[in-house]
Design an enzyme around this catalytic site. Structure first.
Site, PDB file in Angstrom:
ATOM      1  N   ASN A  44      10.361  11.322  -5.150  1.00  0.00           N
ATOM      2  CA  ASN A  44      11.590  11.338  -6.134  1.00  0.00           C
ATOM      3  C   ASN A  44      12.877  11.596  -4.895  1.00  0.00           C
ATOM      4  O   ASN A  44      12.768  12.441  -4.030  1.00  0.00           O
ATOM      5  CB  ASN A  44      11.640  12.210  -7.065  1.00  0.00           C
ATOM      6  CG  ASN A  44      11.219  13.648  -6.516  1.00  0.00           C
ATOM      7  OD1 ASN A  44      10.624  13.940  -5.706  1.00  0.00           O
ATOM      8  ND2 ASN A  44      12.166  14.700  -7.360  1.00  0.00           N
ATOM      9  N   GLU A  46      16.639  12.388  -5.536  1.00  0.00           N
ATOM     10  CA  GLU A  46      17.654  12.612  -6.214  1.00  0.00           C
ATOM     11  C   GLU A  46      19.303  12.326  -5.918  1.00  0.00           C
ATOM     12  O   GLU A  46      19.367  11.882  -4.746  1.00  0.00           O
ATOM     13  CB  GLU A  46      17.738  14.171  -6.733  1.00  0.00           C
ATOM     14  CG  GLU A  46      16.366  14.744  -7.362  1.00  0.00           C
ATOM     15  CD  GLU A  46      16.540  16.161  -7.676  1.00  0.00           C
ATOM     16  OE1 GLU A  46      15.547  16.392  -8.234  1.00  0.00           O
ATOM     17  OE2 GLU A  46      17.244  16.861  -7.265  1.00  0.00           O
ATOM     18  N   CYS A  55      12.848   8.330  -9.537  1.00  0.00           N
ATOM     19  CA  CYS A  55      11.360   9.081  -9.648  1.00  0.00           C
ATOM     20  C   CYS A  55      10.425   8.246  -8.435  1.00  0.00           C
ATOM     21  O   CYS A  55      10.489   7.515  -8.158  1.00  0.00           O
ATOM     22  CB  CYS A  55      10.784   8.948 -10.955  1.00  0.00           C
ATOM     23  SG  CYS A  55      11.955   9.646 -12.118  1.00  0.00           S
ATOM     24  N   GLU A  57       7.177   7.822  -8.896  1.00  0.00           N
ATOM     25  CA  GLU A  57       6.324   6.493  -9.470  1.00  0.00           C
ATOM     26  C   GLU A  57       6.986   5.238  -9.330  1.00  0.00           C
ATOM     27  O   GLU A  57       6.432   4.167  -8.788  1.00  0.00           O
ATOM     28  CB  GLU A  57       6.148   6.769 -11.006  1.00  0.00           C
ATOM     29  CG  GLU A  57       5.493   7.986 -11.301  1.00  0.00           C
ATOM     30  CD  GLU A  57       6.199   9.166 -11.485  1.00  0.00           C
ATOM     31  OE1 GLU A  57       7.124   9.407 -11.146  1.00  0.00           O
ATOM     32  OE2 GLU A  57       5.924  10.015 -12.728  1.00  0.00           O
ATOM     33  N   CYS A  89       8.053  10.529 -16.539  1.00  0.00           N
ATOM     34  CA  CYS A  89       9.230  10.259 -17.685  1.00  0.00           C
ATOM     35  C   CYS A  89       9.056   8.836 -18.287  1.00  0.00           C
ATOM     36  O   CYS A  89       8.294   8.021 -18.085  1.00  0.00           O
ATOM     37  CB  CYS A  89      10.600  10.511 -16.779  1.00  0.00           C
ATOM     38  SG  CYS A  89      10.831   9.005 -15.906  1.00  0.00           S
ATOM     39  N   CYS A  92       9.721   5.717 -15.994  1.00  0.00           N
ATOM     40  CA  CYS A  92       8.447   5.599 -15.219  1.00  0.00           C
ATOM     41  C   CYS A  92       7.577   4.697 -16.054  1.00  0.00           C
ATOM     42  O   CYS A  92       6.868   3.874 -15.922  1.00  0.00           O
ATOM     43  CB  CYS A  92       8.094   6.733 -14.486  1.00  0.00           C
ATOM     44  SG  CYS A  92       9.076   7.357 -12.906  1.00  0.00           S
TER      45      CYS A  92
END
Length: 103
Positions: A44, A46, A55, A57, A89, A92
């Site tokens: 990830n 940010e 993210c 994934e 999430c 994803c």
């Protein structure tokens, strides 16, 4: 556990260590296993503008596609919460479904 799965998990953990997460302090790593046996990782990343955060994934899937991989056999995802499952999430999940259907 097969050697290939062990390597997938190991690379997933290594990717988590590279996460850039100064806001959430929630490092996540992912590794996808392609149909031809390559392992592509992501973490990830940010941003202060939360919507621009990516993210682990999605990072792994996007890197794989850029490298020419379109078929996947497995994905491993890890965070630093012990003894508790945390699923992907919604964004994803959408990307994983899209890749599964379209590529």
């Amino acid at each position: 556990m097969t050697d290939q799965v062990k390597e997938l998990v190991s690379k997933c953990l290594q990717a988590r260590d590279k996460a850039y997460c100064p806001y959430s302090r929630f490092p996540v790593g992912a590794a996808v296993l392609t149909a031809d046996g390559a392992i592509i990782t992501g973490c990830n990343v940010e941003n202060a503008s939360y919507g621009l955060t990516v993210c682990a994934e999605r990072t792994a899937i996007q890197r794989a596609v850029v490298e020419g991989h379109t078929q996947f056999s497995a994905i491993a995802v890890t965070c630093d919460i012990k003894d508790r499952f945390v699923g992907p999430c919604g964004a994803c999940r959408q990307v994983l479904m899209e890749v599964r259907r379209c590529l």
